[in-house]
Design a protein around this motif. Structure first.
Motif, PDB file in Angstrom:
ATOM      1  N   PRO A 138      36.018  33.252  39.264  1.00  0.00           N
ATOM      2  CA  PRO A 138      34.632  33.462  39.677  1.00  0.00           C
ATOM      3  C   PRO A 138      33.923  32.134  39.926  1.00  0.00           C
ATOM      4  CG  PRO A 138      34.868  33.880  37.334  1.00  0.00           C
ATOM      5  CD  PRO A 138      36.251  33.717  37.886  1.00  0.00           C
ATOM      6  N   VAL A 139      32.961  32.171  40.831  1.00  0.00           N
ATOM      7  CA  VAL A 139      32.194  30.979  41.181  1.00  0.00           C
ATOM      8  C   VAL A 139      30.772  31.128  40.647  1.00  0.00           C
ATOM      9  CG1 VAL A 139      31.545  31.976  43.418  1.00  0.00           C
ATOM     10  CG2 VAL A 139      31.445  29.492  43.111  1.00  0.00           C
ATOM     11  N   GLY A 140      30.159  30.043  40.224  1.00  0.00           N
ATOM     12  CA  GLY A 140      28.769  30.138  39.813  1.00  0.00           C
ATOM     13  C   GLY A 140      28.427  29.235  38.644  1.00  0.00           C
ATOM     14  N   PHE A 141      27.287  29.548  38.004  1.00  0.00           N
ATOM     15  CA  PHE A 141      26.737  28.675  36.978  1.00  0.00           C
ATOM     16  C   PHE A 141      26.519  29.358  35.634  1.00  0.00           C
ATOM     17  CE2 PHE A 141      25.573  27.030  41.104  1.00  0.00           C
ATOM     18  CZ  PHE A 141      25.865  25.679  40.985  1.00  0.00           C
ATOM     19  N   VAL A 142      26.271  30.670  35.626  1.00  0.00           N
ATOM     20  CA  VAL A 142      25.937  31.367  34.388  1.00  0.00           C
ATOM     21  C   VAL A 142      27.191  32.006  33.786  1.00  0.00           C
ATOM     22  CG1 VAL A 142      24.539  33.172  33.329  1.00  0.00           C
ATOM     23  CG2 VAL A 142      23.595  31.811  35.212  1.00  0.00           C
ATOM     24  N   ASN A 143      27.640  31.488  32.665  1.00  0.00           N
ATOM     25  CA  ASN A 143      28.779  32.030  31.902  1.00  0.00           C
ATOM     26  C   ASN A 143      30.116  31.963  32.635  1.00  0.00           C
ATOM     27  OD1 ASN A 143      27.157  32.696  29.663  1.00  0.00           O
ATOM     28  ND2 ASN A 143      26.611  34.664  30.567  1.00  0.00           N
ATOM     29  N   ILE A 194      47.134  44.015  38.171  1.00  0.00           N
ATOM     30  CA  ILE A 194      46.744  42.627  38.411  1.00  0.00           C
ATOM     31  C   ILE A 194      45.255  42.633  38.723  1.00  0.00           C
ATOM     32  CG2 ILE A 194      46.939  40.654  39.988  1.00  0.00           C
ATOM     33  CD1 ILE A 194      49.901  41.370  40.323  1.00  0.00           C
ATOM     34  N   PHE A 195      44.487  41.845  37.984  1.00  0.00           N
ATOM     35  CA  PHE A 195      43.047  41.761  38.204  1.00  0.00           C
ATOM     36  C   PHE A 195      42.731  40.462  38.941  1.00  0.00           C
ATOM     37  CE2 PHE A 195      43.452  44.794  34.813  1.00  0.00           C
ATOM     38  CZ  PHE A 195      42.442  45.709  35.075  1.00  0.00           C
ATOM     39  N   ALA A 196      42.041  40.576  40.065  1.00  0.00           N
ATOM     40  CA  ALA A 196      41.666  39.421  40.880  1.00  0.00           C
ATOM     41  C   ALA A 196      40.137  39.314  40.869  1.00  0.00           C
ATOM     42  CB  ALA A 196      42.190  39.564  42.298  1.00  0.00           C
ATOM     43  N   ILE A 197      39.618  38.423  40.023  1.00  0.00           N
ATOM     44  CA  ILE A 197      38.184  38.295  39.799  1.00  0.00           C
ATOM     45  C   ILE A 197      37.688  37.008  40.446  1.00  0.00           C
ATOM     46  CG2 ILE A 197      36.357  38.300  38.073  1.00  0.00           C
ATOM     47  CD1 ILE A 197      38.180  40.831  38.117  1.00  0.00           C
ATOM     48  N   GLY A 198      36.872  37.152  41.484  1.00  0.00           N
ATOM     49  CA  GLY A 198      36.415  35.985  42.226  1.00  0.00           C
ATOM     50  C   GLY A 198      34.915  35.765  42.211  1.00  0.00           C
ATOM     51  N   ASN A 199      34.178  36.692  41.600  1.00  0.00           N
ATOM     52  CA  ASN A 199      32.727  36.581  41.681  1.00  0.00           C
ATOM     53  C   ASN A 199      32.013  36.760  40.342  1.00  0.00           C
ATOM     54  OD1 ASN A 199      30.224  36.558  43.490  1.00  0.00           O
ATOM     55  ND2 ASN A 199      29.941  38.469  42.371  1.00  0.00           N
ATOM     56  N   ALA A 200      32.469  37.720  39.541  1.00  0.00           N
ATOM     57  CA  ALA A 200      31.695  38.152  38.379  1.00  0.00           C
ATOM     58  C   ALA A 200      32.304  37.698  37.056  1.00  0.00           C
ATOM     59  CB  ALA A 200      31.557  39.676  38.374  1.00  0.00           C
ATOM     60  N   PRO A 201      31.708  36.716  36.386  1.00  0.00           N
ATOM     61  CA  PRO A 201      32.197  36.363  35.058  1.00  0.00           C
ATOM     62  C   PRO A 201      32.077  37.526  34.079  1.00  0.00           C
ATOM     63  CG  PRO A 201      30.107  35.256  35.540  1.00  0.00           C
ATOM     64  CD  PRO A 201      30.584  35.862  36.807  1.00  0.00           C
ATOM     65  N   THR A 202      31.124  38.431  34.317  1.00  0.00           N
ATOM     66  CA  THR A 202      30.993  39.603  33.444  1.00  0.00           C
ATOM     67  C   THR A 202      32.242  40.464  33.481  1.00  0.00           C
ATOM     68  OG1 THR A 202      29.869  40.801  35.229  1.00  0.00           O
ATOM     69  CG2 THR A 202      28.483  39.688  33.597  1.00  0.00           C
ATOM     70  N   ARG A 216      56.750  43.471  42.424  1.00  0.00           N
ATOM     71  CA  ARG A 216      57.992  44.167  42.795  1.00  0.00           C
ATOM     72  C   ARG A 216      58.020  45.577  42.215  1.00  0.00           C
ATOM     73  NH1 ARG A 216      60.489  39.156  41.114  1.00  0.00           N
ATOM     74  NH2 ARG A 216      61.030  37.862  42.928  1.00  0.00           N
ATOM     75  N   ALA A 217      57.308  45.769  41.105  1.00  0.00           N
ATOM     76  CA  ALA A 217      57.267  47.084  40.455  1.00  0.00           C
ATOM     77  C   ALA A 217      56.142  47.955  40.991  1.00  0.00           C
ATOM     78  CB  ALA A 217      57.116  46.899  38.954  1.00  0.00           C
ATOM     79  N   GLY A 218      55.504  47.523  42.077  1.00  0.00           N
ATOM     80  CA  GLY A 218      54.463  48.334  42.698  1.00  0.00           C
ATOM     81  C   GLY A 218      53.104  48.222  42.039  1.00  0.00           C
ATOM     82  N   ALA A 219      52.729  47.012  41.666  1.00  0.00           N
ATOM     83  CA  ALA A 219      51.470  46.789  40.944  1.00  0.00           C
ATOM     84  C   ALA A 219      50.249  47.197  41.765  1.00  0.00           C
ATOM     85  CB  ALA A 219      51.339  45.322  40.555  1.00  0.00           C
ATOM     86  N   THR A 220      49.199  47.555  41.046  1.00  0.00           N
ATOM     87  CA  THR A 220      47.879  47.761  41.642  1.00  0.00           C
ATOM     88  C   THR A 220      47.051  46.503  41.409  1.00  0.00           C
ATOM     89  OG1 THR A 220      47.920  50.143  41.240  1.00  0.00           O
ATOM     90  CG2 THR A 220      45.759  49.124  41.573  1.00  0.00           C
ATOM     91  N   ILE A 221      46.463  45.981  42.479  1.00  0.00           N
ATOM     92  CA  ILE A 221      45.566  44.833  42.366  1.00  0.00           C
ATOM     93  C   ILE A 221      44.136  45.361  42.330  1.00  0.00           C
ATOM     94  CG2 ILE A 221      44.722  42.721  43.436  1.00  0.00           C
ATOM     95  CD1 ILE A 221      47.443  42.375  44.744  1.00  0.00           C
ATOM     96  N   VAL A 222      43.407  45.017  41.286  1.00  0.00           N
ATOM     97  CA  VAL A 222      42.015  45.443  41.124  1.00  0.00           C
ATOM     98  C   VAL A 222      41.118  44.234  41.333  1.00  0.00           C
ATOM     99  CG1 VAL A 222      40.312  46.450  39.566  1.00  0.00           C
ATOM    100  CG2 VAL A 222      42.706  47.207  39.462  1.00  0.00           C
ATOM    101  N   THR A 223      40.121  44.359  42.199  1.00  0.00           N
ATOM    102  CA  THR A 223      39.205  43.258  42.465  1.00  0.00           C
ATOM    103  C   THR A 223      37.805  43.583  41.942  1.00  0.00           C
ATOM    104  OG1 THR A 223      38.428  44.039  44.626  1.00  0.00           O
ATOM    105  CG2 THR A 223      40.496  42.791  44.587  1.00  0.00           C
ATOM    106  N   ASP A 224      37.006  42.546  41.794  1.00  0.00           N
ATOM    107  CA  ASP A 224      35.625  42.749  41.345  1.00  0.00           C
ATOM    108  C   ASP A 224      34.648  42.851  42.511  1.00  0.00           C
ATOM    109  OD1 ASP A 224      36.017  40.020  41.951  1.00  0.00           O
ATOM    110  OD2 ASP A 224      34.351  39.420  40.669  1.00  0.00           O
ATOM    111  N   THR A 225      35.098  42.544  43.714  1.00  0.00           N
ATOM    112  CA  THR A 225      34.221  42.619  44.891  1.00  0.00           C
ATOM    113  C   THR A 225      34.957  43.235  46.069  1.00  0.00           C
ATOM    114  OG1 THR A 225      34.870  40.434  45.742  1.00  0.00           O
ATOM    115  CG2 THR A 225      32.983  40.507  44.226  1.00  0.00           C
ATOM    116  N   LYS A 226      34.190  43.806  46.984  1.00  0.00           N
ATOM    117  CA  LYS A 226      34.763  44.314  48.227  1.00  0.00           C
ATOM    118  C   LYS A 226      35.330  43.169  49.062  1.00  0.00           C
ATOM    119  CE  LYS A 226      33.974  48.832  48.297  1.00  0.00           C
ATOM    120  NZ  LYS A 226      35.079  49.823  48.422  1.00  0.00           N
ATOM    121  N   MET A 227      34.702  42.001  48.968  1.00  0.00           N
ATOM    122  CA  MET A 227      35.168  40.869  49.763  1.00  0.00           C
ATOM    123  C   MET A 227      36.589  40.472  49.367  1.00  0.00           C
ATOM    124  SD  MET A 227      33.530  37.041  50.198  1.00  0.00           S
ATOM    125  CE  MET A 227      32.040  37.676  50.955  1.00  0.00           C
TER     126      MET A 227
END
Length: 217
Positions: A164-169, A133-141, A69-80
């Motif tokens: 994030p999805v995966g096996f390492v970390n 707001i951080f939306a991380i769906g791929n990179a555990p790093t 509502r306050a006009g947040a920026t959503i930052v993602t880790d991937t273009k997808m």
């Protein structure tokens, strides 16, 4: 074989009805304030395990809505993930979505510091104004770097969506975020993905969009 005859504009509504029916058959009752988010993730993945593995910090949904509502920026880790977020609804709330993974300065910072680009892009995002707001769906790093920035006092996100999805970390990175005082929505375990990150963002957005008939689905 018989098919259901469903009008195109009613497919999503019918899908949500099926999800609700199957949850009831499994004896699963979702918390009222989180049901629309969990159902949208199930709708995106056809995976009912998210009813158990999606974990919310206290008041995470309420705080996320306040930020939007306050006009947040959503930052993602991937273009997808960035591509999957409903920009029109976000812009109606005077917010925007950003992804810096392809920026030349991010690539250079990654080379200099031995980071992944996803991690380096978190440093760039940390300087953005307003609620983040951080939306991380791929990179555990990226989650690990967010944890470091939070611990260093350089970042105070309004919400971290850590799926994030995966096996390492992957599992370890999610657990790190759950140790912070930052509001979070985490998919425990190995499952997740950019589509899940975008689905969670959209569920929050649609719940604030009075023009959308399915805002509580």
């Amino acid at each position: 074989m018989e098919f259901e005859h469903v009008k195109p504009m009613d497919i999503e509504k019918r899908s949500m009805e099926i999800i609700g029916q199957e949850l009831a058959e499994k004896g699963i009752t979702l918390p009222a304030d989180k049901a629309h988010i969990i159902k949208r993730v199930i709708h995106t993945t056809a995976d009912f395990e998210y009813a158990d593995t999606l974990t919310f910090s206290e008041h995470a949904v309420e705080k996320a809505k306040e930020a939007l509502r306050a006009g947040a920026t959503i930052v993602t880790d991937t273009k997808m993930a960035w591509s999957g977020i409903n920009k029109r609804t976000l812009e109606n709330l005077h917010g925007k979505a950003c992804n810096f993974i392809s920026d030349e300065d991010v690539a250079e910072a990654a080379r200099q510091h031995g980071f992944t680009r996803s991690a380096a892009s978190m440093d760039k995002a940390a300087s953005l104004p307003g609620p983040l707001i951080f939306a991380i769906g791929n990179a555990p790093t990226a989650l690990i770097r967010l944890y470091e920035l939070i611990e260093e006092g350089k970042l105070a996100p309004a919400l971290i969506i850590g799926v994030p999805v995966g096996f390492v970390n992957v599992v370890q990175a999610k657990e790190l975020i759950m140790e912070t005082d930052v509001p979070y929505i985490i998919a425990r375990g190995r499952k997740g993905g950019s589509n899940v990150a975008a689905a969670i963002c959209n569920a929050l957005l649609y719940d604030l969009d009075s023009s959308r008939g399915m805002k509580k689905s």
